[in-house]
Structures are given as structure tokens and as C-alpha cells.
Motif scaffolding. Structure first.
Motif, PDB file in Angstrom:
ATOM      1  N   VAL A  21       0.831  -1.202   0.000  1.00 38.95           N
ATOM      2  CA  VAL A  21       0.000   0.000   0.000  1.00 38.95           C
ATOM      3  C   VAL A  21       0.869   1.257   0.000  1.00 38.95           C
ATOM      4  CG1 VAL A  21      -1.671   1.335   1.322  1.00 38.95           C
ATOM      5  CG2 VAL A  21      -1.956  -1.131   1.096  1.00 38.95           C
ATOM      6  N   MET A  22       1.895   1.293   0.861  1.00 41.39           N
ATOM      7  CA  MET A  22       2.717   2.490   0.978  1.00 41.39           C
ATOM      8  C   MET A  22       3.472   2.795  -0.308  1.00 41.39           C
ATOM      9  SD  MET A  22       2.287   4.103   3.742  1.00 41.39           S
ATOM     10  CE  MET A  22       3.699   5.196   3.600  1.00 41.39           C
ATOM     11  N   TYR A  23       4.094   1.761  -0.909  1.00 34.84           N
ATOM     12  CA  TYR A  23       4.841   2.005  -2.140  1.00 34.84           C
ATOM     13  C   TYR A  23       3.914   2.342  -3.297  1.00 34.84           C
ATOM     14  CZ  TYR A  23       9.323   0.638  -0.150  1.00 34.84           C
ATOM     15  OH  TYR A  23      10.477   0.596   0.590  1.00 34.84           O
ATOM     16  N   THR A  24       2.740   1.710  -3.342  1.00 41.96           N
ATOM     17  CA  THR A  24       1.783   2.020  -4.397  1.00 41.96           C
ATOM     18  C   THR A  24       1.301   3.456  -4.287  1.00 41.96           C
ATOM     19  OG1 THR A  24       1.019  -0.284  -4.532  1.00 41.96           O
ATOM     20  CG2 THR A  24      -0.448   1.412  -5.414  1.00 41.96           C
ATOM     21  N   MET A  25       0.945   3.875  -3.079  1.00 41.31           N
ATOM     22  CA  MET A  25       0.486   5.242  -2.868  1.00 41.31           C
ATOM     23  C   MET A  25       1.583   6.248  -3.206  1.00 41.31           C
ATOM     24  SD  MET A  25      -1.613   4.821   0.729  1.00 41.31           S
ATOM     25  CE  MET A  25      -1.813   6.590   0.899  1.00 41.31           C
ATOM     26  N   SER A  26       2.796   5.974  -2.778  1.00 39.73           N
ATOM     27  CA  SER A  26       3.898   6.915  -2.995  1.00 39.73           C
ATOM     28  C   SER A  26       4.197   7.085  -4.475  1.00 39.73           C
ATOM     29  CB  SER A  26       5.149   6.427  -2.255  1.00 39.73           C
ATOM     30  OG  SER A  26       4.930   6.367  -0.866  1.00 39.73           O
ATOM     31  N   ILE A  73       9.100   1.530   9.225  1.00 35.45           N
ATOM     32  CA  ILE A  73      10.057   2.601   8.951  1.00 35.45           C
ATOM     33  C   ILE A  73      10.757   2.432   7.600  1.00 35.45           C
ATOM     34  CG2 ILE A  73      12.151   1.576   9.940  1.00 35.45           C
ATOM     35  CD1 ILE A  73      12.703   4.243  11.281  1.00 35.45           C
ATOM     36  N   ILE A  74      10.711   1.234   7.031  1.00 35.66           N
ATOM     37  CA  ILE A  74      11.459   0.932   5.804  1.00 35.66           C
ATOM     38  C   ILE A  74      11.028   1.775   4.604  1.00 35.66           C
ATOM     39  CG2 ILE A  74      11.909  -0.858   4.065  1.00 35.66           C
ATOM     40  CD1 ILE A  74      12.119  -2.865   6.367  1.00 35.66           C
ATOM     41  N   PRO A  75       9.719   1.899   4.303  1.00 30.91           N
ATOM     42  CA  PRO A  75       9.350   2.674   3.106  1.00 30.91           C
ATOM     43  C   PRO A  75       9.911   4.093   3.097  1.00 30.91           C
ATOM     44  CG  PRO A  75       7.469   1.417   3.878  1.00 30.91           C
ATOM     45  CD  PRO A  75       8.528   1.276   4.926  1.00 30.91           C
ATOM     46  N   HIS A  76       9.749   4.822   4.195  1.00 27.68           N
ATOM     47  CA  HIS A  76      10.231   6.199   4.216  1.00 27.68           C
ATOM     48  C   HIS A  76      11.755   6.265   4.193  1.00 27.68           C
ATOM     49  CE1 HIS A  76       6.270   7.837   4.650  1.00 27.68           C
ATOM     50  NE2 HIS A  76       6.035   7.110   5.717  1.00 27.68           N
ATOM     51  N   THR A  77      12.414   5.314   4.853  1.00 35.58           N
ATOM     52  CA  THR A  77      13.872   5.293   4.827  1.00 35.58           C
ATOM     53  C   THR A  77      14.390   5.011   3.424  1.00 35.58           C
ATOM     54  OG1 THR A  77      13.891   4.484   7.112  1.00 35.58           O
ATOM     55  CG2 THR A  77      15.924   4.250   5.847  1.00 35.58           C
ATOM     56  N   SER A  78      13.751   4.106   2.716  1.00 36.39           N
ATOM     57  CA  SER A  78      14.187   3.781   1.356  1.00 36.39           C
ATOM     58  C   SER A  78      14.051   4.972   0.425  1.00 36.39           C
ATOM     59  CB  SER A  78      13.389   2.590   0.815  1.00 36.39           C
ATOM     60  OG  SER A  78      12.015   2.925   0.637  1.00 36.39           O
ATOM     61  N   PHE A  79      13.074   5.834   0.689  1.00 29.75           N
ATOM     62  CA  PHE A  79      12.886   6.993  -0.184  1.00 29.75           C
ATOM     63  C   PHE A  79      13.941   8.074   0.044  1.00 29.75           C
ATOM     64  CE2 PHE A  79       8.741   5.375  -1.450  1.00 29.75           C
ATOM     65  CZ  PHE A  79       8.685   5.820  -2.772  1.00 29.75           C
ATOM     66  N   ILE A  80      14.727   7.963   1.112  1.00 24.62           N
ATOM     67  CA  ILE A  80      15.881   8.860   1.241  1.00 24.62           C
ATOM     68  C   ILE A  80      16.819   8.620   0.069  1.00 24.62           C
ATOM     69  CG2 ILE A  80      17.899   9.442   2.628  1.00 24.62           C
ATOM     70  CD1 ILE A  80      16.330   8.642   5.108  1.00 24.62           C
ATOM     71  N   VAL A  81      17.066   7.361  -0.228  1.00 25.73           N
ATOM     72  CA  VAL A  81      17.947   6.997  -1.339  1.00 25.73           C
ATOM     73  C   VAL A  81      17.297   7.336  -2.682  1.00 25.73           C
ATOM     74  CG1 VAL A  81      19.173   5.099  -2.463  1.00 25.73           C
ATOM     75  CG2 VAL A  81      18.976   5.156   0.037  1.00 25.73           C
ATOM     76  N   VAL A  82      16.013   6.986  -2.819  1.00 28.09           N
ATOM     77  CA  VAL A  82      15.308   7.251  -4.075  1.00 28.09           C
ATOM     78  C   VAL A  82      15.295   8.745  -4.380  1.00 28.09           C
ATOM     79  CG1 VAL A  82      13.067   7.165  -5.232  1.00 28.09           C
ATOM     80  CG2 VAL A  82      13.853   5.198  -3.893  1.00 28.09           C
ATOM     81  N   ASN A  83      14.922   9.551  -3.401  1.00 22.18           N
ATOM     82  CA  ASN A  83      14.846  10.995  -3.625  1.00 22.18           C
ATOM     83  C   ASN A  83      16.218  11.615  -3.863  1.00 22.18           C
ATOM     84  OD1 ASN A  83      12.129  10.762  -3.275  1.00 22.18           O
ATOM     85  ND2 ASN A  83      12.007  11.906  -1.379  1.00 22.18           N
TER      86      ASN A  83
END
Length: 244
Positions: A21-26, A73-83
Motif C-alpha cells: 500500500v505504501m509504495y503504491t500510494m507513494s 520505517i522501511i518505506p520512508h527510509t528507502s525513499f531517502i535513497v530514491v529521492n
């Protein structure tokens, strides 16, 4: 003895659904903003804030989606790298900042991940429930999400009276702050805090005024996207002192 910082042996089915859900929404928010920029002519300074607000509102779902904070916490942490990658190589125009010094999208994810870790982690051990620690965390995140976005949108559209204009000496770029933008920031944080209080069943009227005052001050003095660090940490710190 088990430690609260150790990952569970296996994610639960609820955790796996939370990931999906989190990755799909993001990615849906990012894709929609990029399509709006390409095919509808929406300027990048607006699409950036759409992503900003969309990502911040997604945070409201984290606590209710996961069984274990270590996975939440993983989805938001992973987006540090993505962003950081998107920012470094300019992959998406809809996320590009107005000047070269701003790494605000990266700061956003750093704030979300670190505040979640600092305030919410231990509350997950006894099962998911809306508690004061989550309230403290969400006030900081919503202050950043809504305050920064509306300060920029209203300030750029209606701002006439500047009160802070830091200049990058290398590129001669500016990061203007206006009284109109700051007023919009105050109102947005005030209403955002009331919304979080309603979600968490907390009487937040007094907190809303404090959060709005603190958040607006730090948003006004923080250039180059650093308000994505200063606003949530300052608001969360004040609420932690008051509520914890």
C-alpha cells in the motif's frame, strides 16, 4: 532478551500489505504529478508541493498499516535513497527544486524516518494503537507537510512583502520568504495540528497555537529546503516536552 531495535524474524501478512500500500500510494502520487506536469502544463513548483503534501498525508496511514515498527520505517527510509538519486541526476522534473542548493525532498524523508524512530518505535511493541507518542510524531510531520507547502504556494502566488531573502553567492539564487506565505504557514499548521488531535483523540487547541507559532518561525528562517528538517524537529520537540 529481545531488543526493540531488532527486526522481527518474519514480516506479518499485515506488514506485507503495508509495504504494498505504501509504495503504491507513494509512486502513484509521483506518477500523477509528473503526468500533470507533462500533459496538463502544471508548473514544477506546484507538482513538487503536490508530491510533498501527498507523501506527508501517506504518513497518516503508516501506524494503522503495519504490525511492527521495524518494517513500518522501511518505506520512508528507502525513499531517502530514491529521492537523493532523483535529485542528483534530475530524473523527474516534477520533483526538481527551484534552485541548486535545495535538497528538501531528501530532508523530508530523513525527518519522517528519524522522528518515527525516535518517538514511535517503542509504542509498537504492545500492538498498534493511537497514543500520545504517535500524536507527538504526527504534529511534527503535519507541520512540515502542510505548513511548508502552503507557505510556498501562497507566498509565490500572493506574496508581496518579503521578510527574508537568503542569497546563494555562487549561483545568485534566492529563497524568498514573505509575510503572506508565513501567514498561510501558520494557518495550515494550526489546522493540521487540530486534524492530528482529532485523529488521536487529543484536545489540541492549545497545542495548535504553539505548533503553528514554532513551525512558522522556523519555516520563515530556513532557506534551501532546510525547513523540512527544522520545522518537524522543532514542533515535535516542543510537543514532546509538553506531552511526554
Amino acid at each position: 532478551m529481545a531488543t526493540p531495535f531488532k527486526l522481527s524474524d518474519d514480516p506479518s501478512q499485515r506488514d506485507l500489505v503495508g509495504f504494498a500500500v505504501m509504495y503504491t500510494m507513494s509512486f502513484a502520487v509521483i506518477a500523477t504529478s509528473e503526468l500533470m506536469r507533462r500533459f496538463c502544463g502544471v508548473p514544477s513548483h506546484i507538482t513538487r508541493k503536490i508530491i510533498h503534501v501527498g507523501a506527508g498525508l501517506c504518513v497518516l496511514f503508516v501506524i494503522s498499516l503495519f504490525d511492527h515498527w521495524q518494517y513500518a520505517i522501511i518505506p520512508h527510509t528507502s525513499f531517502i535513497v530514491v529521492n537523493a538519486a532523483v535529485r542528483r541526476w534530475k530524473i523527474l522534473k516534477s520533483m526538481e527544486p527551484p534552485n541548486a542548493k535545495s535538497w528538501g525532498t531528501v530532508y523530508f524523508c530523513i525527518s519522517v524516518s528519524s522522528l518515527f524512530f525516535l518517538v514511535c518505535a517503542k509504542t509498537y511493541n504492545d500492538g498498534l494503537k493511537w497514543t500520545v507518542p504517535q500524536y507527538v510524531y504526527l504534529t511534527g510531520i503535519m507541520a512540515m507537510t502542510l505548513g511548508d507547502a502552503f507557505a510556498a504556494i501562497i507566498g509565490e502566488r500572493f506574496g508581496k512583502r518579503r521578510h527574508y531573502v537568503p542569497v546563494d553567492q555562487e549561483s545568485n539564487a534566492t529563497s524568498c520568504k514573505t509575510y503572506e506565505g508565513s501567514a498561510a504557514c501558520f494557518v495550515a499548521i494550526f489546522l493540521g495540528t487540530l486534524m492530528v488531535g482529532w485523529i488521536c483523540s487529543v484536545d489540541a487547541w492549545a497545542d495548535a497555537f504553539v505548533c503553528a507559532t514554532v513551525g512558522t518561525f522556523f519555516e520563515a528562517i530556513s532557506p534551501w529546503g532546510t525547513d523540512n528538517l527544522t520545522v518537524p524537529f522543532s514542533v515535535c520537540s516542543v510537543m514532546y516536552a509538553v506531552r511526554m
